[in-house]
Design a protein around this motif. Structure first.
Motif, PDB file in Angstrom:
ATOM      1  N   LEU A 209       0.811  -1.218   0.000  1.00 45.92           N
ATOM      2  CA  LEU A 209       0.000   0.000   0.000  1.00 45.92           C
ATOM      3  C   LEU A 209       0.844   1.266   0.000  1.00 45.92           C
ATOM      4  N   THR A 210       2.059   1.192   0.573  1.00 48.70           N
ATOM      5  CA  THR A 210       2.894   2.398   0.652  1.00 48.70           C
ATOM      6  C   THR A 210       3.795   2.584  -0.557  1.00 48.70           C
ATOM      7  N   VAL A 211       3.816   1.619  -1.473  1.00 42.87           N
ATOM      8  CA  VAL A 211       4.619   1.790  -2.699  1.00 42.87           C
ATOM      9  C   VAL A 211       4.199   3.043  -3.462  1.00 42.87           C
ATOM     10  N   PRO A 212       2.879   3.300  -3.673  1.00 41.78           N
ATOM     11  CA  PRO A 212       2.492   4.548  -4.352  1.00 41.78           C
ATOM     12  C   PRO A 212       2.966   5.799  -3.627  1.00 41.78           C
ATOM     13  N   LEU A 213       2.978   5.771  -2.284  1.00 40.82           N
ATOM     14  CA  LEU A 213       3.443   6.943  -1.540  1.00 40.82           C
ATOM     15  C   LEU A 213       4.923   7.196  -1.810  1.00 40.82           C
ATOM     16  N   ARG A 214       5.733   6.115  -1.826  1.00 41.75           N
ATOM     17  CA  ARG A 214       7.151   6.280  -2.121  1.00 41.75           C
ATOM     18  C   ARG A 214       7.354   6.768  -3.557  1.00 41.75           C
ATOM     19  N   THR A 215       6.501   6.281  -4.474  1.00 47.36           N
ATOM     20  CA  THR A 215       6.597   6.738  -5.861  1.00 47.36           C
ATOM     21  C   THR A 215       6.289   8.227  -5.967  1.00 47.36           C
ATOM     22  N   PHE A 216       5.277   8.686  -5.235  1.00 41.24           N
ATOM     23  CA  PHE A 216       4.937  10.111  -5.243  1.00 41.24           C
ATOM     24  C   PHE A 216       6.068  10.940  -4.639  1.00 41.24           C
ATOM     25  N   ALA A 217       6.677  10.430  -3.559  1.00 40.05           N
ATOM     26  CA  ALA A 217       7.786  11.170  -2.940  1.00 40.05           C
ATOM     27  C   ALA A 217       8.960  11.293  -3.900  1.00 40.05           C
ATOM     28  N   GLN A 218       9.279  10.215  -4.607  1.00 39.10           N
ATOM     29  CA  GLN A 218      10.380  10.268  -5.581  1.00 39.10           C
ATOM     30  C   GLN A 218      10.053  11.217  -6.726  1.00 39.10           C
ATOM     31  N   ALA A 219       8.801  11.194  -7.184  1.00 38.48           N
ATOM     32  CA  ALA A 219       8.402  12.093  -8.271  1.00 38.48           C
ATOM     33  C   ALA A 219       8.464  13.549  -7.823  1.00 38.48           C
ATOM     34  N   ALA A 220       8.066  13.831  -6.572  1.00 36.72           N
ATOM     35  CA  ALA A 220       8.122  15.206  -6.063  1.00 36.72           C
ATOM     36  C   ALA A 220       9.570  15.696  -5.966  1.00 36.72           C
ATOM     37  N   ARG A 221      10.487  14.812  -5.482  1.00 40.26           N
ATOM     38  CA  ARG A 221      11.898  15.212  -5.422  1.00 40.26           C
ATOM     39  C   ARG A 221      12.456  15.446  -6.821  1.00 40.26           C
ATOM     40  N   ARG A 222      12.078  14.582  -7.763  1.00 38.08           N
ATOM     41  CA  ARG A 222      12.557  14.733  -9.136  1.00 38.08           C
ATOM     42  C   ARG A 222      12.038  16.036  -9.751  1.00 38.08           C
ATOM     43  N   LEU A 223      10.776  16.380  -9.465  1.00 37.24           N
ATOM     44  CA  LEU A 223      10.209  17.631  -9.968  1.00 37.24           C
ATOM     45  C   LEU A 223      10.890  18.834  -9.337  1.00 37.24           C
ATOM     46  N   GLY A 224      11.267  18.709  -8.036  1.00 35.67           N
ATOM     47  CA  GLY A 224      11.966  19.820  -7.390  1.00 35.67           C
ATOM     48  C   GLY A 224      13.325  20.083  -7.998  1.00 35.67           C
ATOM     49  N   LYS A 225      13.974  19.049  -8.532  1.00 36.16           N
ATOM     50  CA  LYS A 225      15.284  19.225  -9.154  1.00 36.16           C
ATOM     51  C   LYS A 225      15.179  19.622 -10.620  1.00 36.16           C
ATOM     52  N   ASP A 226      14.145  19.103 -11.305  1.00 38.46           N
ATOM     53  CA  ASP A 226      14.013  19.357 -12.735  1.00 38.46           C
ATOM     54  C   ASP A 226      12.538  19.445 -13.076  1.00 38.46           C
ATOM     55  N   VAL A 227      12.072  20.650 -13.385  1.00 36.02           N
ATOM     56  CA  VAL A 227      10.652  20.839 -13.673  1.00 36.02           C
ATOM     57  C   VAL A 227      10.253  20.154 -14.969  1.00 36.02           C
ATOM     58  N   LYS A 228      11.236  19.823 -15.813  1.00 33.86           N
ATOM     59  CA  LYS A 228      10.948  19.145 -17.077  1.00 33.86           C
ATOM     60  C   LYS A 228      11.195  17.638 -16.982  1.00 33.86           C
ATOM     61  N   ALA A 229      11.165  17.121 -15.772  1.00 33.06           N
ATOM     62  CA  ALA A 229      11.363  15.680 -15.575  1.00 33.06           C
ATOM     63  C   ALA A 229      10.217  14.899 -16.198  1.00 33.06           C
ATOM     64  N   ASP A 230      10.453  13.620 -16.434  1.00 35.06           N
ATOM     65  CA  ASP A 230       9.427  12.766 -17.024  1.00 35.06           C
ATOM     66  C   ASP A 230       8.228  12.654 -16.086  1.00 35.06           C
ATOM     67  N   PRO A 231       7.019  12.600 -16.652  1.00 34.85           N
ATOM     68  CA  PRO A 231       5.826  12.469 -15.791  1.00 34.85           C
ATOM     69  C   PRO A 231       5.774  11.116 -15.119  1.00 34.85           C
ATOM     70  N   MET A 232       4.927  11.018 -14.097  1.00 31.31           N
ATOM     71  CA  MET A 232       4.747   9.762 -13.366  1.00 31.31           C
ATOM     72  C   MET A 232       4.060   8.729 -14.253  1.00 31.31           C
ATOM     73  N   ILE A 233       4.367   7.459 -13.992  1.00 28.50           N
ATOM     74  CA  ILE A 233       3.684   6.372 -14.689  1.00 28.50           C
ATOM     75  C   ILE A 233       2.342   6.134 -13.994  1.00 28.50           C
ATOM     76  N   VAL A 234       1.269   6.162 -14.766  1.00 22.39           N
ATOM     77  CA  VAL A 234      -0.075   5.972 -14.217  1.00 22.39           C
ATOM     78  C   VAL A 234      -0.356   4.473 -14.141  1.00 22.39           C
ATOM     79  N   SER A 235      -0.377   3.937 -12.928  1.00 21.65           N
ATOM     80  CA  SER A 235      -0.631   2.514 -12.726  1.00 21.65           C
ATOM     81  C   SER A 235      -1.131   2.309 -11.305  1.00 21.65           C
ATOM     82  N   GLY A 236      -1.556   1.073 -11.005  1.00 17.47           N
ATOM     83  CA  GLY A 236      -2.014   0.744  -9.666  1.00 17.47           C
ATOM     84  C   GLY A 236      -3.518   0.879  -9.522  1.00 17.47           C
ATOM     85  N   PRO A 237      -4.026   0.929  -8.286  1.00 15.78           N
ATOM     86  CA  PRO A 237      -5.469   1.084  -8.047  1.00 15.78           C
ATOM     87  C   PRO A 237      -6.001   2.382  -8.639  1.00 15.78           C
TER      88      PRO A 237
END
Length: 464
Positions: A209-237
């Motif tokens: 259940l916490t895998v999506p939370l970790r994915t969101f945290a990694q995506a937020a850090r990546r966005l903070g470093k590079d606003v043109k980073a690749d978008p998140m992969i839409v998957s899961g529930p």
């Protein structure tokens, strides 16, 4: 107290499930054990009554002269039989449903008439009290009181006494088999097995259940470093997919907003070049030499500001490819160039430090901070450190510092502490803004502070 509480969602969930299910399991065991003990007690009393009835039939049908031998042969350590002129039970009162049922059962099985005296006694006795038939009832009452006072565990004992056809009393004393204790190895193993199962299943479920939370945290850090980073992969529930789409939409809006602002800033700066050129041509028609020179200097300053503004806009619009760079060598080369120019620069040499960044942008940040320290603070002292969390570049000078209320303002575009607007003494006010923009694009932070011993400290913190 709060520091001892679990911090992560996994440990919190495990503790809630473990405590809740353990309490529920314990209460269920208590209820089950009580019902089971009562059922076994009734069953054990009935079995003992059946045995007493069978032995009674044998003794009643035996001639009186043989009864003594039969009684002696039937005696066991846990089943005593005796024949006496009087009953061994005195002051017996029927109390309780179980005792009444046992008495009715015995009278029916033995075949005793209703007018035949029958005494039945059921009570608790201590485990270490010895055999029941060895004591007088008053002694048993005393032992029962002592066991309750001293906390000695007890079990049920059954005593029966009735008259034989010849007028003598047939007495029985026996123990009712007791059930297993509540804290038996089986119950403890059951509780441990339940706890292990809860922990294992909780860890497995919560981690999923916490895998999506970790994915969101990694995506937020990546966005903070590079606003043109690749978008998140839409998957899961479905809920996670909806949140991922919302995150990608937010990232897309941020990219468009930054691009629109940068393009607008670049367009305005570019369009200002045309009227400046016209004003420069018209200034040539001014006859007064002094006025014409002042106008040309003002126009030069405006053109310089526009060039820096275009450069600032270009810096935000462009995305430089990032690669591993030796930060120590980069800082050392900048210091060497300034030392060759006669500037006082001191760099604390350190080992090779590799860091993934935009090389040109990072060089510009370090150059700007060191040049400001040399220009406004007489000398610059630089240090580079690296730990498990972040890279730190610290530039200190020996100048007067900056007023506390202006430490954050100087990072804003076109803000200058020097009020004369002379770019030779106060600059244009874009150097620190550009440096901050580059640092924030790397997900870092630029912090300015006044040192206690005097001078300004500029600290660049870049997370790994």
């Amino acid at each position: 107290m709060r520091r001892f509480l679990p911090k992560t969602l996994t440990t919190q969930t495990i503790w809630v499930l473990l405590i809740g299910l353990s309490v529920s399991h314990f209460l269920s065991m208590v209820i089950y054990s009580g019902d089971r003990t009562e059922s076994l007690s009734m069953l054990g009393g009935r079995n003992m009554a059946q045995r007493i009835a069978s032995v009674s039939h044998v003794i009643i049908e035996t001639p009186p002269e043989w009864r003594g031998r039969i009684v002696a042969a039937l005696n066991e350590p846990t089943f005593r039989v005796s024949i006496s002129p009087e009953s061994t039970l005195v002051n017996v009162q029927n109390d309780g449903e179980q005792l009444t049922l046992l008495k009715q059962f015995l009278r029916f099985k033995i075949g005793l008439p209703t007018n035949t005296p029958l005494a039945v006694q059921l009570f608790e006795t201590p485990h270490d009290g010895g055999f029941l038939g060895q004591f007088h009832p008053n002694q048993w009452m005393h032992m029962q009181m002592m066991s309750e006072m001293h906390g000695i565990s007890a079990h049920q004992s059954l005593r029966v006494s009735f008259t034989l056809p010849d007028g003598k009393w047939l007495n029985f004393a026996t123990d009712i088999p007791e059930s297993n204790p509540f804290w038996s190895p089986t119950s403890i193993m059951s509780l441990i097995s339940m706890a292990v199962a809860v922990i294992v299943l909780s860890i497995w479920v919560v981690r999923r259940l916490t895998v999506p939370l970790r994915t969101f945290a990694q995506a937020a850090r990546r966005l903070g470093k590079d606003v043109k980073a690749d978008p998140m992969i839409v998957s899961g529930p479905l809920e996670v997919q909806e949140a991922a789409r919302a995150f990608n939409e937010m990232q897309d809006r941020l990219q468009r907003m930054i691009e629109n602002r940068t393009q607008m800033l670049a367009a305005i700066s570019h369009d200002l070049r045309t009227p400046i050129t016209l004003m420069r041509l018209r200034s040539e028609l001014v006859e007064d030499e002094t006025d014409r020179q002042k106008m040309l200097e003002t126009l030069d300053e405006m053109e310089h500001m526009i060039s820096l503004t275009l450069e600032f806009a270009k810096q935000e619009a462009e995305t430089e490819e990032r690669r591993k760079v030796d930060i120590s060598a980069l800082v050392s080369s900048i210091c060497d160039d300034l030392e060759d120019a006669g500037k006082e620069v001191l760099f604390d040499d350190c080992e090779k430090i590799l860091f993934e960044c935009a090389p040109v942008g990072m060089k510009r940040v370090v150059s700007n901070l060191i040049e400001n320290a040399v220009k406004y603070g007489e000398a610059a002292q630089i240090s580079v450190t690296m730990d498990t969390d972040a890279l730190q570049i610290i530039v200190c000078d020996k100048g007067p510092g900056i007023p506390e209320d202006q430490l954050k303002k100087v990072l804003q575009p076109f803000y200058r502490c020097e009020a004369s607007r002379n770019r030779d003494t106060g600059g244009v006010g874009l150097g620190l803004s550009i440096a901050q923009s580059i640092v924030e694009a790397h997900g870092g932070e630029l912090i300015l502070s006044n040192r206690e011993e005097g001078g300004l400290e500029a600290k660049v913190i870049l997370p790994q």
